[in-house]
Design an enzyme around this catalytic site. Structure first.
Site: not given
Length: 286
Positions: A120, A251
């Site tokens: 990520e 997100e």
């Protein structure tokens, strides 16, 4: 869900993105366990800005690739969540720091990854750089909370401070989620709620809606497992709670979902996310 780096690309000053994945205290995800930050979190963030091209009064400006005018005189802080060195410095990133609303939370976290191992923190940094380049091309000053993907932190309180100190017109924290819930997919945009100051009220909710609408217009699906219609009101994210500027945390999707993982792992996919976010930020600033 989630929580700076020297990038080979020119850094431009502008918008701060906040962390909400595994380091920001978001929805529990099957991501690496949190690990915290110390001296690195308080170190000043190096930023750079490229001069905005100007034209002579006697020379017509070059044709624009967009029918929309450039947005100048604005500052955006981009906050790529987590950092590449976090995992190897657990003592640093696990130390407690203020997270607003009387809370203390880990300085930062490691973030999540796809099942194939694409991290990520690398995704966040790559997308933030592309967003920043697009905004800078429109005359917007861009500031990054980290300028490489090999460092540690900074802590969530420092990330918020960078946006506040820059007097940012918008701060955007870029993340990806790591939910293992069956079928969980889609993006969501988090904002501080209930608001702790004026900037966390209407300005932040407008920014959240604008970013949500921009991603949705570009074909991205809203989350099936967090928030409602792509928006998520949060009271537990330090980067949002401590901000005095319009701030949201995006997100971009679920890295544990095979389709979204494939998109995030590809250069074309990251460019698609970046284009949508940059356009949305520009629309908000306009």
């Amino acid at each position: 869900m989630g929580a700076v780096r020297v990038n080979p690309l020119p850094l431009l000053a502008g918008l701060v993105l906040l962390t909400a994945c595994s380091g920001g205290g978001g929805t529990p995800a099957a991501a690496p366990s949190p690990v915290a930050q110390s001296p690195a979190s308080s170190a000043p963030v190096t930023t750079s800005s490229a001069p905005v091209p100007t034209t002579s009064s006697s020379t017509p400006p070059p044709p624009s690739s967009s029918s929309e005018p450039a947005v100048t005189g604005k500052v955006v802080v981009l906050d790529p969540g987590h950092n590449g060195g976090n995992a190897s410095h657990p003592k640093d990133i696990n130390r407690s720091v203020p997270a607003g609303r009387g809370q203390m939370k880990p300085c930062n976290t490691t973030g999540t990854a796809t099942n194939a191992g694409y991290s990520e923190h690398a995704f966040n940094f790559a997308v933030a750089q592309e967003v920043g380049a697009a905004l800078a091309a429109k005359g917007i000053k861009v500031v990054y909370t980290r300028t490489n993907d090999t460092g540690v932190g900074p802590c969530v309180d420092r990330r918020a401070e960078i946006g506040n100190d820059a007097n940012a017109d918008a701060v955007v924290s870029i993340h990806a989620d790591g939910s293992t819930s069956a079928g969980a997919h889609g993006f969501h945009v988090a904002y501080s709620s209930p608001p702790l100051n004026a900037a966390q009220g209407a300005p932040s909710t407008k920014l959240a809606r604008t970013v949500r609408d921009g991603l949705r217009a570009d074909g991205f699906t809203t989350s099936t497992y967090i928030g409602s219609a792509g928006l998520s009101a949060r009271s537990d994210l330090g980067g949002l709670n401590l901000s005095t500027r319009p701030t949201v945390l995006v997100e971009c999707g679920n890295m544990r979902n095979s389709a979204e993982a494939a998109l995030m792992s590809s250069a074309a996919g990251r460019a698609k996310y970046a284009a949508a976010i940059a356009s949305a930020i520009e629309a908000y600033l306009s």
